[in-house]
Design a protein around this motif. Structure first.
Motif, PDB file in Angstrom:
ATOM      1  N   ARG A  84       0.917  -0.653  -0.185  1.00  0.00           N
ATOM      2  CA  ARG A  84      -0.187   0.202  -0.231  1.00  0.00           C
ATOM      3  C   ARG A  84       0.705   1.334   0.330  1.00  0.00           C
ATOM      4  N   TYR A  85       1.397   1.074   0.962  1.00  0.00           N
ATOM      5  CA  TYR A  85       2.739   1.743   1.353  1.00  0.00           C
ATOM      6  C   TYR A  85       4.337   2.066  -0.399  1.00  0.00           C
ATOM      7  N   ASN A  86       4.140   1.456  -0.934  1.00  0.00           N
ATOM      8  CA  ASN A  86       5.645   1.309  -1.802  1.00  0.00           C
ATOM      9  C   ASN A  86       6.245   0.795  -0.338  1.00  0.00           C
ATOM     10  N   LEU A  87       7.284   0.419   0.717  1.00  0.00           N
ATOM     11  CA  LEU A  87       7.931   0.278   1.482  1.00  0.00           C
ATOM     12  C   LEU A  87       8.680  -0.861   0.799  1.00  0.00           C
ATOM     13  N   PRO A  88      10.217  -0.657   0.749  1.00  0.00           N
ATOM     14  CA  PRO A  88      10.965  -1.169   0.071  1.00  0.00           C
ATOM     15  C   PRO A  88      12.303  -2.068   1.710  1.00  0.00           C
ATOM     16  N   PHE A  89      11.300  -2.055   2.275  1.00  0.00           N
ATOM     17  CA  PHE A  89      12.431  -2.065   2.625  1.00  0.00           C
ATOM     18  C   PHE A  89      11.517  -4.450   4.536  1.00  0.00           C
ATOM     19  N   VAL A  90      12.200  -4.996   4.857  1.00  0.00           N
ATOM     20  CA  VAL A  90      11.972  -5.583   5.287  1.00  0.00           C
ATOM     21  C   VAL A  90      10.909  -5.500   6.771  1.00  0.00           C
ATOM     22  N   LEU A  91      10.014  -6.255   6.359  1.00  0.00           N
ATOM     23  CA  LEU A  91       8.709  -5.616   7.474  1.00  0.00           C
ATOM     24  C   LEU A  91       8.992  -7.194   8.807  1.00  0.00           C
ATOM     25  N   LEU A  92       9.236  -7.434   9.623  1.00  0.00           N
ATOM     26  CA  LEU A  92       9.322  -9.003  10.110  1.00  0.00           C
ATOM     27  C   LEU A  92       8.265  -8.958  11.477  1.00  0.00           C
ATOM     28  N   SER A  93       7.684  -9.631  11.069  1.00  0.00           N
ATOM     29  CA  SER A  93       6.101 -10.289  11.892  1.00  0.00           C
ATOM     30  C   SER A  93       7.175 -11.056  13.917  1.00  0.00           C
ATOM     31  N   ASP A  94       6.315 -10.337  14.158  1.00  0.00           N
ATOM     32  CA  ASP A  94       6.740 -10.426  16.381  1.00  0.00           C
ATOM     33  C   ASP A  94       5.201 -10.978  16.291  1.00  0.00           C
TER      34      ASP A  94
END
Length: 151
Positions: A84-94
């Motif tokens: 949705r926001y064109n985030l180019p980095f890693v998002l980790l689920s915790d």
């Protein structure tokens, strides 16, 4: 209070927004990390923070750093948020807040919300900057300033 400057970050592995396993062991000794813990995908403050990292992402990568966002949201929530926001980095689920506890990131706002804290970690895995503030602004600029000092 969270980890302090000079502390070594704990090794951890979590799933990213694509279902891949991200492990700090793959980066220690190779590149600096910018790790930001945030409360929740698609909320106004968290969106503002993530977009500020997005807008300066090239400056981080030019300095050899990997940017990582961590929250308790699911991999699919992260995937939607990133798209949705064109985030180019890693998002980790915790989802169980295991890594959040390892970093000693405390809850905020009457102990109701997960805390917002940003760390800059050198190649050796040591914290060179930590910033704990529920306000979304300031995290990216402080992280970039700290990274500039070591690159």
């Amino acid at each position: 209070m969270g980890l302090k400057v000079g502390d070594r970050i704990p090794d951890f592995s979590l799933k990213d927004q694509h279902g891949n396993t991200f492990s700090t062991a793959d980066f220690t000794g190779k590149k600096p990390l910018v790790i930001f813990f945030y409360p929740k995908d698609n909320t106004p403050g968290c969106t503002k923070e993530a977009c500020s990292f997005r807008d300066s992402y090239e400056e981080f990568t030019e300095r050899g750093a990997e940017v990582i966002g961590i929250s308790a949201d699911s991999e699919s929530s992260h995937s939607t948020f990133a798209a949705r926001y064109n985030l180019p980095f890693v998002l980790l689920s915790d989802p169980k807040n295991k890594v959040r506890r390892l970093f000693k990131v405390e809850k905020s706002l009457f102990n109701l919300l997960p805390g917002r804290e940003t760390y800059v970690v050198d190649k050796g895995g040591h914290v060179i900057m930590s910033f704990n503030n529920m306000g979304a602004s300031g995290h990216m600029s402080r992280a970039l300033k700290a990274l500039k000092k070591i690159s």
